[in-house]
Each structure stands twice: as C-alpha cells, then as structure tokens.
Design an enzyme around this catalytic site. Structure first.
Site, short mmCIF file in Angstrom:
data_model
loop_
_atom_site.label_atom_id
_atom_site.label_comp_id
_atom_site.label_asym_id
_atom_site.label_seq_id
_atom_site.Cartn_x
_atom_site.Cartn_y
_atom_site.Cartn_z
N GLU A 83 -4.05 -9.81 3.77
CA GLU A 83 -3.22 -9.24 4.84
C GLU A 83 -1.95 -10.08 4.92
O GLU A 83 -1.94 -11.23 4.47
CB GLU A 83 -3.96 -9.33 6.18
CG GLU A 83 -5.28 -8.60 6.23
CD GLU A 83 -5.13 -7.10 6.02
OE1 GLU A 83 -4.45 -6.45 6.83
OE2 GLU A 83 -5.69 -6.58 5.05
N VAL B 104 0.84 -1.21 0.00
CA VAL B 104 0.00 0.00 0.00
C VAL B 104 0.87 1.26 0.00
O VAL B 104 0.60 2.22 -0.74
CB VAL B 104 -0.97 -0.01 1.21
CG1 VAL B 104 -1.74 1.29 1.32
CG2 VAL B 104 -1.92 -1.19 1.10
N ILE C 201 -13.51 2.41 -2.48
CA ILE C 201 -14.87 2.99 -2.39
C ILE C 201 -14.89 4.04 -1.27
O ILE C 201 -14.59 3.72 -0.13
CB ILE C 201 -15.94 1.91 -2.08
CG1 ILE C 201 -15.85 0.77 -3.10
CG2 ILE C 201 -17.34 2.52 -2.05
CD1 ILE C 201 -16.80 -0.41 -2.82
N ARG D 79 12.39 -2.69 8.64
CA ARG D 79 13.55 -3.57 8.39
C ARG D 79 14.44 -3.01 7.30
O ARG D 79 13.97 -2.42 6.33
CB ARG D 79 13.05 -4.96 8.00
CG ARG D 79 12.34 -5.62 9.17
CD ARG D 79 11.66 -6.90 8.76
NE ARG D 79 12.59 -7.81 8.08
CZ ARG D 79 12.23 -9.02 7.65
NH1 ARG D 79 11.01 -9.44 7.83
NH2 ARG D 79 13.11 -9.79 7.04
N GLU E 294 -10.18 6.16 5.64
CA GLU E 294 -10.96 5.68 4.49
C GLU E 294 -10.38 4.39 3.91
O GLU E 294 -11.12 3.48 3.49
CB GLU E 294 -10.98 6.77 3.40
CG GLU E 294 -11.87 6.48 2.23
CD GLU E 294 -13.35 6.41 2.60
OE1 GLU E 294 -13.95 7.45 2.85
OE2 GLU E 294 -13.90 5.28 2.65
N VAL F 78 -11.54 0.71 5.08
CA VAL F 78 -12.83 0.07 4.75
C VAL F 78 -13.09 0.11 3.25
O VAL F 78 -13.16 1.19 2.66
CB VAL F 78 -14.00 0.78 5.49
CG1 VAL F 78 -15.32 0.09 5.18
CG2 VAL F 78 -13.77 0.82 6.99
N GLY G 116 -11.44 -0.53 0.49
CA GLY G 116 -10.43 -0.07 -0.48
C GLY G 116 -10.78 1.25 -1.14
O GLY G 116 -10.88 2.28 -0.47
N LYS H 99 -13.93 -3.92 9.86
CA LYS H 99 -14.49 -2.95 8.91
C LYS H 99 -15.96 -2.65 9.23
O LYS H 99 -16.42 -1.52 9.08
CB LYS H 99 -14.35 -3.49 7.49
CG LYS H 99 -12.91 -3.52 6.99
CD LYS H 99 -12.77 -4.31 5.70
CE LYS H 99 -11.36 -4.23 5.13
NZ LYS H 99 -11.14 -5.19 4.05
N GLY I 292 -1.49 -9.29 -3.77
CA GLY I 292 -1.43 -8.19 -2.79
C GLY I 292 -2.78 -7.85 -2.18
O GLY I 292 -2.97 -6.76 -1.66
#
Ligand code: HSE
Length: 438
Positions: free
Chosen positions: A204, A37, A150, A62, A143, A146, A148, A219, A201
């Site tokens: 989690e 992300v 939207i 890391r 935002e 929850v 992605g 969410k 991707g």
C-alpha cells in the site's frame, strides 16, 4: 502505451465489423485513480476486454505527477465522472478510504454501479454500503479488495453459495508474504525486502497497513461477509502483524524447521463466526509453507467440498486489475445476495496457542495464558508458548504492541463446543490444526 491504444482501436474496429458492436452499445466507465492499479486496469481493457466497455474519463487528484500517456481524458475532479449521466460504472482505484467512500456513495445515488479496490473503505462502511446498494438497486463490487487476482468473492457468491463452510484460512497479504519469503528463503533483511515489495507495487502507499496486519484484517472481514453473510465488528477481529518480528523469532521458527506466514482464519463456532489474523508457524507438511512471494492462497473447508485451495497473485498492478475486470464481467450477470446470514460469535469461544516474545521476563501474571506449554529466558530474549483466550488476546494487544512483543500462532486452537457437539465433530473432522474442546 500508444501501441496498446492502436491495438485497442484495431480490436474495436474488428469487433464492430465482426459482431456488430458499436460505440452506443458500450458501457461507459469513469475511472477514479490512475496509479499502479488504475494503470493496470486501463492496460487490461485496452488489450483484452474493450469490446463492451469504454473508459470515458480518468480522474486523478494531483496534476504534478508524471503518468503514462493516455488518449483517455484526464480530469482533476472526480465529480466530472460521478455527475456525468452518460457514465454507467465508476471504477475506483484510490488509497484514500474516506474519499473512496464519498465517491462510491455519490455514484450509487446517481444510478451508477461501483467497482472498488479499496478494502479499508468497504470494511469500515460495509453496513451503510449494503443498505445503499439495496436502496439504489445499483451494485457495489469489490473483488479486487481481497486476494488480488483470485476470484474468491464471486466464487463465494455463486459456486460456494450453499456450501456449509466449516473454516476459511488464507494468505491474504502479498507484501508480508513477499517479505517473509525473502527473509526465510533468501535470508534477506526485513527492511530491504519491504523496500523491494514497495518497488514492485505490492505494498500500500502507506505500507504500515500491510506489515501491521491491518490490510489482511480488512480483507478477513470482507471474506467473512461473503462466506457467511456476517458483518463482523472489526474490533472483535484480533490482528497482529510482522512489524515486531525479531531475529530471535526467525531463529525460533527455523530451529523447528518452520516458516512464519501471516494467516487469517475465519471459524464458525456454535455461537457464530469468529475471525483472527496472526503470524503463524507453518510446518513443511502444510501447503501454505510453499506459497511464496506475492502469491495469496485461500483454503476453504466445507461439509460437501471437503478441503479446497485457490492460489494466485494477490498483489500487483495487472493481477489486481484483472479482479476489477472480473467485477465488470459480473455486472453483466448480476449475482444475488448471500444465502447465509450468520451472526458474529464471541472471540472467547476460541482458545488459541501462541508464542509470545518479549525483551523482559514474561509470566502468567502478565499474559493470561490458560496453560503454558513451553518457555525460555536469557538476558533479553524471553518467550512463552501456550493457550490463551482470543478475547483476552484482543484486550492485551495494545500492551503487547507497545512493548514491541512478537505474537505468532502455532496453528493449534480449540473451539468451545458447549452443546453443539455434532457441528464440532464435523468441524474437527474437516479442519486440520485444531482440536475440539468440550
Ligand atoms: N498491499 C496489498 C497486499 C495489495 O500486499 O496484499 C493487494 O491488496
């Protein structure tokens, strides 16, 4: 990546020439996390939105991981950004919820606005974070936590602010939706589909959070907060995932021309708001039937709007990054607090119809169904379908999960209406798949 940054410089120069922007007018961002992300966020700002925002530094944990080249300074200590007075906004894109909480609270106290993608962190510390937001007069936006790409949280805060919502229903986890799509549309094996979701991707870093339903559980709490101004106790939100699904369950759904989708529902009752997250049997007439792969969907029902659905990519680097940028945009306009401040309802207000599968015989003695509609048994495949009180289902969950039972909602549920007949007539009118129970 170098090309992208050259592009950024070109855009910056163009901006300075065209609009008179200069470096001193730019808001400085400290980015914590440079994984899937975080990289999407850097890419987005470099290509599209760099006129007003500049990433001054990136903090990572890391130093032994290969990452894409960037000209932005990399630090191995997030304090470098949190303590830097020239940084205005901290953007967090890390998995570790407790570390994210420490960084977010310190950044707010240091006078910075915070944007985070970490749903577990916000869902488990919502009360403290809201208090701190008020105390510091800084903003915390989430935002990206929850659905992605939207923009549902901002829409709830602005467009739907005064709407008397009667129900929210959604597909909020991209990974499980991807896995279920592959199982139902391509007959792919569960493990193979999950590995693909990880590679793309969507999952989690610890994908058990996705498949057990925990991700959608966090969410749902955040969605309930934005929609109804209620801080639900996570322990009162029933959730069950798809990790116990068996081929018998898939066959059961297929034989009825249905698919299975992991669906959270947030339901106002006369006593308050109740939410639950369960795998559901979805029939072809339901628009959720064809929400596939990593797509998410949120269906809102309200007294004025009727029924509306928002559909978009719910997971992945760039769609999630787009939600972080959406929060940056919102910081420029500073939305207000919720209009609604509803209270939490008792899950015993809801009677929900579920299919429960076990490898041993099930009976009303072990599962406290109010009424049983259907049942089956052979050597190792046993199921019952019937209505059960949601509070009893929450209490039963550890037993069911420990036995690797499957729980799937049929989509039918009843709300204990008690005296609030008018409200529930409206609810029954607006919502599908539910019956009033007086
Ligand atoms: N793992 C999450 C999902 C990422 O699959 O939906 C987006 O929150």
């Amino acid at each position: 990546v170098q090309i992208i940054f050259n592009e950024k410089n070109i855009r910056k120069n163009q901006a300075e020439q065209t609009f008179g922007y200069s470096k001193k007018h730019m808001k400085k961002i400290g980015l914590i996390g440079y994984g899937c992300v975080g990289q999407g966020f850097v890419r987005y700002l470099a290509q599209q939105a760099a006129l007003e925002f500049e990433i001054a530094g990136i903090a990572v944990k890391r130093n032994d991981i290969k990452r894409p080249f960037t000209i932005i300074p990399i630090h191995y200590n997030a304090d470098r950004l949190i303590e830097d007075p020239s940084i205005d906004i901290i953007v967090e894109a890390i998995d570790d919820a407790e570390a994210a909480f420490l960084y977010a609270t310190r950044a707010l106290r240091n006078g910075k606005d915070v944007i985070t993608a970490n749903k577990k962190m916000v869902a488990t510390h919502l009360t403290e974070l809201l208090e701190l937001q008020n105390e510091t007069q800084r903003k915390l936006y989430f935002e990206a936590a929850v659905a992605g790409s939207i923009p549902i949280l901002h829409l709830l805060q602005s467009y739907y602010r005064r709407e008397p919502l009667t129900r929210l229903r959604g597909i909020l986890n991209g990974t499980t939706n991807y896995v279920l799509t592959k199982i139902f549309n391509e007959k792919l094996d569960y493990r193979k589909a999950l590995r693909q979701a990880q590679k793309l991707g969507f999952a989690e870093s610890e994908p058990s959070s996705d498949v057990t339903g925990a991700d959608a559980w966090y969410k749902s709490k955040l969605l309930a907060y934005r929609a109804f101004g209620v801080d639900l106790d996570l322990a009162e939100i029933m959730y069950y995932g798809i990790d116990t699904l068996h081929e018998d369950d898939i066959r059961y759904a297929r034989s009825r021309q249905k698919r299975i989708k992991l669906i959270p529902i947030i339901q106002p009752t006369s006593e308050g708001i109740v939410a639950w997250v369960l795998p559901h049997l979805v029939d072809p007439s339901d628009s959720f039937f064809t929400i596939d792969n990593e797509f998410n969907c949120i269906e809102l029902e309200g007294g004025f709007i009727g029924r509306q659905q928002l559909i978009g990519k719910g997971a992945g680097s760039l769609p999630t990054a787009a939600a972080l940028v959406g929060d940056l945009n919102a910081l420029e306009t500073r939305n207000k607090q919720n209009v609604h401040s509803q209270k939490a309802g008792d899950p015993a207000q809801i009677q929900i119809e579920v299919y429960i599968r076990d490898h041993e015989i099930l009976s009303q003695n072990t599962i406290p169904f109010e009424e049983v509609k259907e049942g089956y048994m052979d050597d190792s495949y046993h199921y019952l379908v019937g209505f059960i009180d949601l509070k009893k289902l929450i209490a039963l969950k550890p037993w069911l999960y420990q036995r690797r039972c499957t729980v799937i909602a049929t989509g039918q549920y009843k709300i204990n209406t008690k005296s609030a007949a008018t409200h529930h007539q409206e609810t029954a009118y607006c919502a599908t798949n539910q019956k009033a129970w007086a």
